[in-house]
Design a protein around this motif. Structure first.
Motif, mmCIF file in Angstrom:
data_model
loop_
_atom_site.group_PDB
_atom_site.id
_atom_site.type_symbol
_atom_site.label_atom_id
_atom_site.label_comp_id
_atom_site.label_asym_id
_atom_site.label_seq_id
_atom_site.Cartn_x
_atom_site.Cartn_y
_atom_site.Cartn_z
ATOM 1 N N GLU A 53 21.140 2.429 -4.821
ATOM 2 C CA GLU A 53 20.163 3.417 -5.470
ATOM 3 C C GLU A 53 19.076 3.461 -4.479
ATOM 4 N N THR A 54 18.606 4.854 -4.328
ATOM 5 C CA THR A 54 17.511 5.073 -3.419
ATOM 6 C C THR A 54 16.228 4.951 -4.514
ATOM 7 N N LEU A 55 15.231 4.078 -4.052
ATOM 8 C CA LEU A 55 13.901 4.025 -4.821
ATOM 9 C C LEU A 55 12.751 4.860 -4.493
ATOM 10 N N ASP A 56 12.041 5.290 -5.342
ATOM 11 C CA ASP A 56 11.030 5.982 -4.980
ATOM 12 C C ASP A 56 9.707 5.226 -4.442
ATOM 13 N N GLY A 57 8.872 5.815 -3.935
ATOM 14 C CA GLY A 57 7.703 4.858 -3.420
ATOM 15 C C GLY A 57 7.086 3.889 -4.405
ATOM 16 N N GLU A 58 6.873 4.083 -5.651
ATOM 17 C CA GLU A 58 6.405 3.088 -6.522
ATOM 18 C C GLU A 58 7.423 1.955 -6.764
ATOM 19 N N GLY A 59 8.876 2.368 -6.832
ATOM 20 C CA GLY A 59 9.714 1.387 -7.001
ATOM 21 C C GLY A 59 9.875 0.572 -5.858
ATOM 22 N N VAL A 60 9.747 0.887 -4.523
ATOM 23 C CA VAL A 60 9.743 0.223 -3.259
ATOM 24 C C VAL A 60 8.521 -0.725 -3.253
ATOM 25 N N TYR A 61 7.448 -0.033 -3.769
ATOM 26 C CA TYR A 61 6.085 -0.731 -3.754
ATOM 27 C C TYR A 61 6.306 -2.045 -4.664
ATOM 28 N N ASN A 62 6.952 -1.850 -5.820
ATOM 29 C CA ASN A 62 6.890 -2.779 -7.096
ATOM 30 C C ASN A 62 7.882 -3.888 -6.468
ATOM 31 N N ALA A 63 9.057 -3.544 -5.730
ATOM 32 C CA ALA A 63 10.103 -4.549 -5.392
ATOM 33 C C ALA A 63 9.537 -5.308 -3.922
ATOM 34 N N ALA A 64 9.090 -4.518 -3.144
ATOM 35 C CA ALA A 64 8.812 -5.325 -1.754
ATOM 36 C C ALA A 64 7.423 -5.494 -1.411
ATOM 37 N N CYS A 65 6.452 -4.807 -1.668
ATOM 38 C CA CYS A 65 5.245 -4.566 -1.254
ATOM 39 C C CYS A 65 4.042 -5.500 -2.082
ATOM 40 N N THR A 66 4.217 -5.238 -3.490
ATOM 41 C CA THR A 66 3.279 -5.650 -4.105
ATOM 42 C C THR A 66 3.044 -7.340 -4.270
ATOM 43 N N ALA A 67 3.829 -7.970 -3.550
ATOM 44 C CA ALA A 67 3.687 -9.409 -3.437
ATOM 45 C C ALA A 67 2.384 -9.767 -2.612
ATOM 46 N N CYS A 68 2.366 -9.259 -1.374
ATOM 47 C CA CYS A 68 1.172 -9.127 -0.544
ATOM 48 C C CYS A 68 0.170 -8.221 -0.596
ATOM 49 N N HIS A 69 0.395 -6.981 -0.760
ATOM 50 C CA HIS A 69 -0.575 -6.023 -1.298
ATOM 51 C C HIS A 69 -1.328 -5.977 -2.329
ATOM 52 N N GLY A 81 8.418 -4.797 5.360
ATOM 53 C CA GLY A 81 7.999 -5.676 4.080
ATOM 54 C C GLY A 81 8.869 -6.880 4.057
ATOM 55 N N GLY A 82 9.707 -7.122 4.962
ATOM 56 C CA GLY A 82 10.581 -8.141 4.879
ATOM 57 C C GLY A 82 11.951 -7.835 4.119
ATOM 58 N N TYR A 83 12.043 -6.620 3.747
ATOM 59 C CA TYR A 83 13.336 -6.047 3.205
ATOM 60 C C TYR A 83 14.020 -5.160 3.954
ATOM 61 N N SER A 84 14.775 -5.849 4.884
ATOM 62 C CA SER A 84 15.738 -5.002 5.998
ATOM 63 C C SER A 84 16.762 -3.914 5.310
ATOM 64 N N ASN A 85 16.781 -3.854 3.964
ATOM 65 C CA ASN A 85 17.803 -3.141 3.477
ATOM 66 C C ASN A 85 17.125 -1.557 3.226
ATOM 67 N N LEU A 86 15.817 -1.683 3.132
ATOM 68 C CA LEU A 86 15.028 -0.419 3.076
ATOM 69 C C LEU A 86 15.284 0.588 4.101
ATOM 70 N N SER A 87 15.262 1.823 3.705
ATOM 71 C CA SER A 87 15.609 3.218 4.597
ATOM 72 C C SER A 87 14.168 3.359 5.203
ATOM 73 N N ASP A 88 14.206 4.093 6.183
ATOM 74 C CA ASP A 88 12.880 4.711 6.609
ATOM 75 C C ASP A 88 12.136 5.457 5.726
ATOM 76 N N GLU A 89 13.148 6.334 5.262
ATOM 77 C CA GLU A 89 12.224 7.105 3.922
ATOM 78 C C GLU A 89 11.777 6.463 2.767
ATOM 79 N N GLU A 90 12.279 5.364 2.299
ATOM 80 C CA GLU A 90 11.807 4.514 1.517
ATOM 81 C C GLU A 90 10.601 3.901 1.842
ATOM 82 N N VAL A 91 10.589 3.301 3.274
ATOM 83 C CA VAL A 91 9.287 2.694 3.591
ATOM 84 C C VAL A 91 8.237 3.751 3.492
ATOM 85 N N ARG A 92 8.479 5.045 4.125
ATOM 86 C CA ARG A 92 7.441 6.035 4.246
ATOM 87 C C ARG A 92 6.879 6.471 2.745
ATOM 88 N N ASP A 93 7.817 6.461 1.569
ATOM 89 C CA ASP A 93 7.349 6.725 0.422
ATOM 90 C C ASP A 93 6.564 5.677 -0.130
#
Length: 181
Positions: free
Chosen positions: A96-112, A158-170
């Motif tokens: 499943e492709t996550l949107d920007g907020e989904g990726v942020y909540n899964a991978a980015c929020t821990a540090c940011h 963000g330590g999540y190697s399974n994220l696509s470039d588009e998901e990281v951009r979002d």
């Protein structure tokens, strides 16, 4: 004369000390021999002791091979009924492709979220301004490839190697939008 008596005392003391050491070693060896012939044998032969050993070294799992007799295998929780109910393996679901907020909540929020390890807090315009000034492409490149800055370290993706470039951009776009600049 005192040197002779001192020497005799030291010699006698060393002999007595040597005899005591030999006696102590002999007592230890004798007690180990007796314990090995009595208590340890009975403990090893004890059924409860043997049961504990068997439980400790029991295999964690077993393999059932299709087309062979697997009736001798243990079936904890009725797994065989579940396997038998599905005759063919289900096709793998597409990731499943996550949107920007989904990726942020899964991978980015821990540090940011709290600003750990020099990560700029989400929504902190002061911390994000110098980064945003470098341009969106640079921000995305650092997020994808990782970046070692003066303030801290950004791991690749963000330590999540399974994220696509588009998901990281979002996700980067989501954090930049949160600044509200």
């Amino acid at each position: 004369m005192s040197a002779v008596s001192d020497r005799k005392f030291v010699d006698t003391f060393m002999v007595v000390l040597g005899i005591l050491v030999v006696i102590s070693v002999a007592i230890y060896a004798l007690s180990s021999f007796i314990a090995g012939r009595t208590q340890e044998v009975h403990v090893r032969e004890d059924a409860a002791f043997q049961q504990r050993i068997e439980e400790r070294i029991e295999p964690i799992g077993q393999v059932a091979v299709a087309g062979q007799d697997n009736s001798g295998l243990r079936d904890p929780g009725g797994a065989a009924a579940t396997v038998a109910a599905t005759s063919a393996p289900a096709p793998a679901a597409a990731a499943e492709t996550l949107d920007g907020e989904g990726v942020y909540n899964a991978a980015c929020t821990a540090c940011h979220g709290p600003g750990i390890a020099g990560a700029p807090k989400t929504g902190d315009a002061t911390a994000w301004a110098p980064r945003i000034d470098k341009g969106m492409d640079t921000l995305v490149q650092h997020a994808i490839e990782g970046f070692q800055g003066d303030a801290g370290y950004m791991p690749p993706r963000g330590g999540y190697s399974n994220l696509s470039d588009e998901e990281v951009r979002d996700a980067v776009q989501y954090m930049v939008d949160a600044v509200g600049s």
